[in-house]
Design an enzyme around this catalytic site. Sequence first.
Site, PDB file in Angstrom:
ATOM      1  N   GLU A   1      -9.545 -10.280  -7.675  1.00  0.00           N
ATOM      2  CA  GLU A   1      -8.612  -9.152  -7.589  1.00  0.00           C
ATOM      3  C   GLU A   1      -7.526  -9.224  -8.663  1.00  0.00           C
ATOM      4  O   GLU A   1      -7.153  -8.194  -9.234  1.00  0.00           O
ATOM      5  CB  GLU A   1      -7.992  -9.113  -6.183  1.00  0.00           C
ATOM      6  CG  GLU A   1      -9.041  -8.755  -5.133  1.00  0.00           C
ATOM      7  CD  GLU A   1      -8.541  -8.923  -3.696  1.00  0.00           C
ATOM      8  OE1 GLU A   1      -7.315  -9.048  -3.481  1.00  0.00           O
ATOM      9  OE2 GLU A   1      -9.393  -8.947  -2.777  1.00  0.00           O
TER      10      GLU A   1
ATOM     11  N   HIS B   1      -1.837  -5.253   1.435  1.00  0.00           N
ATOM     12  CA  HIS B   1      -3.106  -5.924   1.176  1.00  0.00           C
ATOM     13  C   HIS B   1      -2.797  -7.328   0.674  1.00  0.00           C
ATOM     14  O   HIS B   1      -1.911  -7.492  -0.163  1.00  0.00           O
ATOM     15  CB  HIS B   1      -3.910  -5.187   0.098  1.00  0.00           C
ATOM     16  CG  HIS B   1      -5.033  -6.029  -0.435  1.00  0.00           C
ATOM     17  ND1 HIS B   1      -6.249  -6.113   0.200  1.00  0.00           N
ATOM     18  CD2 HIS B   1      -5.092  -6.882  -1.490  1.00  0.00           C
ATOM     19  CE1 HIS B   1      -7.019  -6.964  -0.470  1.00  0.00           C
ATOM     20  NE2 HIS B   1      -6.340  -7.452  -1.500  1.00  0.00           N
TER      21      HIS B   1
ATOM     22  N   LYS C   1       0.836  -1.205   0.000  1.00  0.00           N
ATOM     23  CA  LYS C   1       0.000   0.000   0.000  1.00  0.00           C
ATOM     24  C   LYS C   1       0.879   1.266   0.000  1.00  0.00           C
ATOM     25  O   LYS C   1       2.097   1.182   0.224  1.00  0.00           O
ATOM     26  CB  LYS C   1      -0.924  -0.019   1.221  1.00  0.00           C
ATOM     27  CG  LYS C   1      -1.946  -1.175   1.203  1.00  0.00           C
ATOM     28  CD  LYS C   1      -2.881  -1.062   2.405  1.00  0.00           C
ATOM     29  CE  LYS C   1      -3.897  -2.180   2.440  1.00  0.00           C
ATOM     30  NZ  LYS C   1      -4.854  -1.997   3.554  1.00  0.00           N
TER      31      LYS C   1
ATOM     32  N   TYR D   1     -12.111  -2.602  -3.556  1.00  0.00           N
ATOM     33  CA  TYR D   1     -12.657  -2.604  -2.193  1.00  0.00           C
ATOM     34  C   TYR D   1     -14.189  -2.605  -2.170  1.00  0.00           C
ATOM     35  O   TYR D   1     -14.792  -2.155  -1.188  1.00  0.00           O
ATOM     36  CB  TYR D   1     -12.114  -1.402  -1.423  1.00  0.00           C
ATOM     37  CG  TYR D   1     -10.713  -1.611  -0.873  1.00  0.00           C
ATOM     38  CD1 TYR D   1     -10.411  -2.703  -0.045  1.00  0.00           C
ATOM     39  CD2 TYR D   1      -9.687  -0.709  -1.153  1.00  0.00           C
ATOM     40  CE1 TYR D   1      -9.130  -2.893   0.467  1.00  0.00           C
ATOM     41  CE2 TYR D   1      -8.396  -0.889  -0.640  1.00  0.00           C
ATOM     42  CZ  TYR D   1      -8.139  -1.984   0.169  1.00  0.00           C
ATOM     43  OH  TYR D   1      -6.871  -2.165   0.693  1.00  0.00           O
TER      44      TYR D   1
ATOM     45  N   ASN E   1      -1.897  -0.017   7.311  1.00  0.00           N
ATOM     46  CA  ASN E   1      -1.424  -1.368   7.634  1.00  0.00           C
ATOM     47  C   ASN E   1      -0.580  -2.022   6.535  1.00  0.00           C
ATOM     48  O   ASN E   1      -0.457  -3.234   6.462  1.00  0.00           O
ATOM     49  CB  ASN E   1      -2.590  -2.262   8.096  1.00  0.00           C
ATOM     50  CG  ASN E   1      -3.635  -2.443   7.010  1.00  0.00           C
ATOM     51  OD1 ASN E   1      -3.489  -1.942   5.910  1.00  0.00           O
ATOM     52  ND2 ASN E   1      -4.686  -3.185   7.329  1.00  0.00           N
TER      53      ASN E   1
HETATM   54  P1  IDP Z   1      -7.751  -6.899   5.325  1.00  0.00           P
HETATM   55  O1  IDP Z   1      -6.929  -5.862   4.595  1.00  0.00           O
HETATM   56  O2  IDP Z   1      -7.000  -7.505   6.464  1.00  0.00           O
HETATM   57  O3  IDP Z   1      -8.346  -7.925   4.390  1.00  0.00           O
HETATM   58  P2  IDP Z   1     -10.424  -5.729   5.492  1.00  0.00           P
HETATM   59  O4  IDP Z   1     -11.388  -5.970   6.595  1.00  0.00           O
HETATM   60  O5  IDP Z   1     -10.708  -6.372   4.165  1.00  0.00           O
HETATM   61  O6  IDP Z   1      -8.972  -6.118   6.013  1.00  0.00           O
HETATM   62  O7  IDP Z   1     -10.331  -4.170   5.308  1.00  0.00           O
HETATM   63  C1  IDP Z   1      -9.703  -3.615   4.177  1.00  0.00           C
HETATM   64  C2  IDP Z   1      -8.834  -2.458   4.620  1.00  0.00           C
HETATM   65  O8  IDP Z   1      -9.666  -1.403   5.106  1.00  0.00           O
HETATM   66  C3  IDP Z   1      -7.889  -2.772   5.771  1.00  0.00           C
HETATM   67  O9  IDP Z   1      -6.683  -3.370   5.352  1.00  0.00           O
HETATM   68  C4  IDP Z   1      -7.669  -1.408   6.359  1.00  0.00           C
HETATM   69  O10 IDP Z   1      -6.704  -0.681   5.604  1.00  0.00           O
HETATM   70  C5  IDP Z   1      -9.019  -0.726   6.166  1.00  0.00           C
HETATM   71  N1  IDP Z   1      -9.837  -0.873   7.377  1.00  0.00           N
HETATM   72  C6  IDP Z   1     -10.459  -1.990   7.827  1.00  0.00           C
HETATM   73  N2  IDP Z   1     -11.123  -1.758   8.963  1.00  0.00           N
HETATM   74  C7  IDP Z   1     -10.931  -0.438   9.234  1.00  0.00           C
HETATM   75  C8  IDP Z   1     -11.364   0.423  10.301  1.00  0.00           C
HETATM   76  O11 IDP Z   1     -12.074   0.028  11.218  1.00  0.00           O
HETATM   77  N3  IDP Z   1     -10.939   1.723  10.230  1.00  0.00           N
HETATM   78  C9  IDP Z   1     -10.158   2.194   9.223  1.00  0.00           C
HETATM   79  N4  IDP Z   1      -9.729   1.421   8.205  1.00  0.00           N
HETATM   80  C10 IDP Z   1     -10.105   0.121   8.216  1.00  0.00           C
HETATM   81 MG    MG Z   2      -9.781  -7.734   2.919  1.00  0.00          MG
END
Ligand code: IDP
Ligand code: MG
Length: 149
Positions: free
Chosen positions: A126, A115, A9, A49, A112
């Site tokens: 994807e 992805h 990212k 997304y 984080n």
């Molecule tokens: P993942 O990346 O571990 O698959 P997902 O639940 O698919 O997690 O969420 C996609 C992305 O959205 C996350 O990697 C993170 O960057 C963002 N995200 C998820 N939950 C939150 C939140 O509660 N607050 C802000 N950003 C979030």
């Molecule tokens: Mg995800």
Amino acid sequence: MEQTYVMIKPDGVQRGLIGEIVSRIEQKGLRIIAMQMRMIANDVARKHYAEHVEKGFFKLLIDFITSSPVVCMVVEGENAVTAMRTMSGATNPADASVGTIRGDFGLDVGRNIIHTADSPESSEREIAIHFTGEELIKYTRAEETWVYE
Ligand code: IDP
Ligand code: MG
């Protein structure tokens, strides 16, 4: 052999973690079969997304992912989807184990670093969003007879 979609990212690129992350993928024994640095277009980000469109963080997520270059990859190997999810760690770096990419380098769920697709079905979806079939390169790594029994 399974394929998975992986994306470093904008924060991972800006923080100089491309080499570290690619290195971990290589050292695991996984095969990178496509890799390109890109700016993600808004419509591509929304498609990628799509499952989160109703979430409160959706707009911030789209703004973030389109804000600066990302590195898109397709990674192949036995159980590649699970292997990459395990290496990435929990979504929230605060909960991610030490030794994972998010656990070692992150602090905030909105930053984080990486992805990785969460299932073979997501992976297929994807990969089709980000790459054409011709961009996926078929080859084997010389060390694979030492990675797999
Ligand atoms: P993942 O990346 O571990 O698959 P997902 O639940 O698919 O997690 O969420 C996609 C992305 O959205 C996350 O990697 C993170 O960057 C963002 N995200 C998820 N939950 C939150 C939140 O509660 N607050 C802000 N950003 C979030
Ligand atoms: Mg995800």
